[in-house]
Scaffold this motif. Structure first.
Motif, PDB file in Angstrom:
ATOM      1  N   GLY A  68       0.835  -1.195   0.000  1.00  0.00           N
ATOM      2  CA  GLY A  68       0.000   0.000   0.000  1.00  0.00           C
ATOM      3  C   GLY A  68       0.865   1.238   0.000  1.00  0.00           C
ATOM      4  N   PRO A  69       0.292   2.390  -0.342  1.00  0.00           N
ATOM      5  CA  PRO A  69       1.065   3.636  -0.386  1.00  0.00           C
ATOM      6  C   PRO A  69       1.513   4.074   1.004  1.00  0.00           C
ATOM      7  N   GLY A  70       2.672   4.720   1.065  1.00  0.00           N
ATOM      8  CA  GLY A  70       3.127   5.373   2.278  1.00  0.00           C
ATOM      9  C   GLY A  70       2.805   6.861   2.220  1.00  0.00           C
ATOM     10  N   ALA A  71       3.358   7.605   3.143  1.00  0.00           N
ATOM     11  CA  ALA A  71       3.044   9.035   3.235  1.00  0.00           C
ATOM     12  C   ALA A  71       3.455   9.789   1.973  1.00  0.00           C
ATOM     13  N   ARG A  72       4.658   9.520   1.475  1.00  0.00           N
ATOM     14  CA  ARG A  72       5.145  10.221   0.285  1.00  0.00           C
ATOM     15  C   ARG A  72       4.320   9.852  -0.937  1.00  0.00           C
ATOM     16  N   GLU A  73       3.988   8.587  -1.065  1.00  0.00           N
ATOM     17  CA  GLU A  73       3.146   8.135  -2.188  1.00  0.00           C
ATOM     18  C   GLU A  73       1.773   8.785  -2.121  1.00  0.00           C
ATOM     19  N   ASP A  74       1.248   8.922  -0.925  1.00  0.00           N
ATOM     20  CA  ASP A  74      -0.056   9.552  -0.712  1.00  0.00           C
ATOM     21  C   ASP A  74      -0.038  11.005  -1.169  1.00  0.00           C
ATOM     22  N   GLU A  75       1.090  11.667  -1.005  1.00  0.00           N
ATOM     23  CA  GLU A  75       1.222  13.056  -1.418  1.00  0.00           C
ATOM     24  C   GLU A  75       1.363  13.191  -2.934  1.00  0.00           C
ATOM     25  N   LEU A  76       2.126  12.283  -3.534  1.00  0.00           N
ATOM     26  CA  LEU A  76       2.469  12.404  -4.950  1.00  0.00           C
ATOM     27  C   LEU A  76       1.560  11.613  -5.877  1.00  0.00           C
ATOM     28  N   GLY A  77       0.866  10.602  -5.334  1.00  0.00           N
ATOM     29  CA  GLY A  77      -0.019   9.794  -6.168  1.00  0.00           C
ATOM     30  C   GLY A  77       0.699   8.780  -7.025  1.00  0.00           C
ATOM     31  N   GLU A  78       1.936   8.430  -6.641  1.00  0.00           N
ATOM     32  CA  GLU A  78       2.719   7.449  -7.398  1.00  0.00           C
ATOM     33  C   GLU A  78       3.287   6.413  -6.438  1.00  0.00           C
ATOM     34  N   PRO A  79       3.267   5.135  -6.809  1.00  0.00           N
ATOM     35  CA  PRO A  79       3.792   4.104  -5.906  1.00  0.00           C
ATOM     36  C   PRO A  79       5.314   4.092  -5.858  1.00  0.00           C
ATOM     37  N   PHE A  80       5.843   3.702  -4.699  1.00  0.00           N
ATOM     38  CA  PHE A  80       7.263   3.487  -4.516  1.00  0.00           C
ATOM     39  C   PHE A  80       8.103   4.714  -4.895  1.00  0.00           C
ATOM     40  N   VAL A  81       7.933   5.776  -4.119  1.00  0.00           N
ATOM     41  CA  VAL A  81       8.793   6.946  -4.229  1.00  0.00           C
ATOM     42  C   VAL A  81       9.568   7.063  -2.910  1.00  0.00           C
ATOM     43  N   GLY A  82      10.418   8.051  -2.775  1.00  0.00           N
ATOM     44  CA  GLY A  82      11.230   8.161  -1.579  1.00  0.00           C
ATOM     45  C   GLY A  82      12.340   7.127  -1.569  1.00  0.00           C
ATOM     46  N   GLN A  83      12.870   6.808  -0.381  1.00  0.00           N
ATOM     47  CA  GLN A  83      14.005   5.900  -0.274  1.00  0.00           C
ATOM     48  C   GLN A  83      13.663   4.485  -0.733  1.00  0.00           C
ATOM     49  N   ALA A  84      12.467   4.010  -0.371  1.00  0.00           N
ATOM     50  CA  ALA A  84      12.063   2.669  -0.815  1.00  0.00           C
ATOM     51  C   ALA A  84      11.935   2.623  -2.333  1.00  0.00           C
ATOM     52  N   GLY A  85      11.444   3.699  -2.919  1.00  0.00           N
ATOM     53  CA  GLY A  85      11.320   3.769  -4.366  1.00  0.00           C
ATOM     54  C   GLY A  85      12.670   3.774  -5.064  1.00  0.00           C
ATOM     55  N   LYS A  86      13.626   4.488  -4.473  1.00  0.00           N
ATOM     56  CA  LYS A  86      14.971   4.509  -5.042  1.00  0.00           C
ATOM     57  C   LYS A  86      15.595   3.117  -4.991  1.00  0.00           C
ATOM     58  N   LEU A  87      15.358   2.432  -3.882  1.00  0.00           N
ATOM     59  CA  LEU A  87      15.896   1.075  -3.773  1.00  0.00           C
ATOM     60  C   LEU A  87      15.241   0.145  -4.786  1.00  0.00           C
ATOM     61  N   LEU A  88      13.924   0.277  -4.974  1.00  0.00           N
ATOM     62  CA  LEU A  88      13.253  -0.545  -5.982  1.00  0.00           C
ATOM     63  C   LEU A  88      13.813  -0.247  -7.368  1.00  0.00           C
ATOM     64  N   ASP A  89      14.048   1.027  -7.677  1.00  0.00           N
ATOM     65  CA  ASP A  89      14.625   1.387  -8.971  1.00  0.00           C
ATOM     66  C   ASP A  89      15.997   0.740  -9.139  1.00  0.00           C
ATOM     67  N   ASN A  90      16.782   0.702  -8.063  1.00  0.00           N
ATOM     68  CA  ASN A  90      18.100   0.056  -8.124  1.00  0.00           C
ATOM     69  C   ASN A  90      17.965  -1.446  -8.316  1.00  0.00           C
ATOM     70  N   MET A  91      16.958  -2.030  -7.668  1.00  0.00           N
ATOM     71  CA  MET A  91      16.715  -3.464  -7.821  1.00  0.00           C
ATOM     72  C   MET A  91      16.336  -3.775  -9.271  1.00  0.00           C
ATOM     73  N   LEU A  92      15.497  -2.936  -9.845  1.00  0.00           N
ATOM     74  CA  LEU A  92      15.100  -3.126 -11.244  1.00  0.00           C
ATOM     75  C   LEU A  92      16.299  -2.972 -12.174  1.00  0.00           C
ATOM     76  N   GLN A  93      17.090  -1.930 -11.922  1.00  0.00           N
ATOM     77  CA  GLN A  93      18.251  -1.673 -12.764  1.00  0.00           C
ATOM     78  C   GLN A  93      19.240  -2.833 -12.717  1.00  0.00           C
ATOM     79  N   ALA A  94      19.322  -3.483 -11.563  1.00  0.00           N
ATOM     80  CA  ALA A  94      20.258  -4.596 -11.402  1.00  0.00           C
ATOM     81  C   ALA A  94      19.930  -5.766 -12.314  1.00  0.00           C
ATOM     82  N   ILE A  95      18.674  -5.869 -12.731  1.00  0.00           N
ATOM     83  CA  ILE A  95      18.294  -6.933 -13.671  1.00  0.00           C
ATOM     84  C   ILE A  95      17.843  -6.327 -15.002  1.00  0.00           C
ATOM     85  N   SER A  96      18.410  -5.137 -15.287  1.00  0.00           N
ATOM     86  CA  SER A  96      18.238  -4.470 -16.591  1.00  0.00           C
ATOM     87  C   SER A  96      16.793  -4.082 -16.876  1.00  0.00           C
ATOM     88  N   LEU A  97      16.099  -3.596 -15.839  1.00  0.00           N
ATOM     89  CA  LEU A  97      14.730  -3.119 -15.993  1.00  0.00           C
ATOM     90  C   LEU A  97      14.627  -1.683 -15.510  1.00  0.00           C
TER      91      LEU A  97
END
Length: 215
Positions: A68-97
């Protein structure tokens, strides 16, 4: 309330519920997004700032589902932003996504639970038709459940994430892999190695799926 009036009220409520489910099941992307934005089906609508529908490629092979969305997601209307979002982006990048190419990201519930608590079963149940419609329209080759809440909801189990990792599951005929939620990994760095193992497993699974059924 008399028994007769109660029966009428229950019948009307049932009809409204069926109408809602039918509308969701036939909605296109624009209509579904609009329905989510004005949804009042559960109490989470009373405390949200805005709904968090999802983001990414609407014809993606990869579907990542969090809780579910956290506080930052609730403000921006986008899932996985903030530090958790950055980590997810790094996880995706690690497998070329990346989150805007062949990847779609959403959550079990579209509104933020107060104080970032886990969604209740009733709340997840009200949001489930929206998620099912998203899955139907995306038709992903592989679902990755991020965290215990997502895994337990999708697999209808109360099993631990440790027991669900490392195996190929299935959701409505779609292969599903379980890994840790990025927010959890920020607190438990030691499990990042396990998450990497899960990502490698997911990448290999996707390669096998693509080889077996080329686009």
């Amino acid at each position: 309330m008399s028994d007769q009036r109660k029966t009428v009220a229950e019948s009307r409520s049932s009809e409204e519920s069926e109408d809602r489910l039918t509308s969701i099941a036939h909605a296109d992307w624009e209509r579904l997004r609009q329905m989510v934005s004005v949804c009042t089906a559960c109490p989470l609508s009373l405390t949200r700032k805005q709904t968090v529908f999802g983001v990414g490629d609407e014809q993606a092979d990869w579907l990542f589902i969090g809780e579910g969305p956290g506080a930052r997601e609730d403000e921006l209307g986008e899932p996985f932003v903030g530090q958790a979002g950055k980590l997810l982006d790094n996880m995706l990048q690690a497998i070329s996504l990346s989150r805007d190419q062949d990847v779609y990201i959403t959550n079990i519930v579209k509104c933020r639970p107060p104080d970032n608590r886990n969604p209740k079963d009733t709340e997840a149940g009200q949001c489930r038709p929206y998620l099912l419609r998203q899955i139907t329209m995306i038709q992903p080759r592989l679902i990755v459940a991020l965290g215990k809440v997502a895994a337990q909801n999708l697999l209808d189990t109360d099993a631990s994430i440790a027991s669900l990792r490392g195996r190929l599951h299935e959701f409505s005929g779609i292969p599903l892999i379980v890994t840790y939620h990025p927010a959890y990994l920020l607190r438990s760095l030691a499990d990042k190695t396990k998450a990497w193992e899960d990502l490698c497993f997911a990448r290999e699974t996707m390669r096998n799926l693509q080889a077996a059924h080329p686009s």
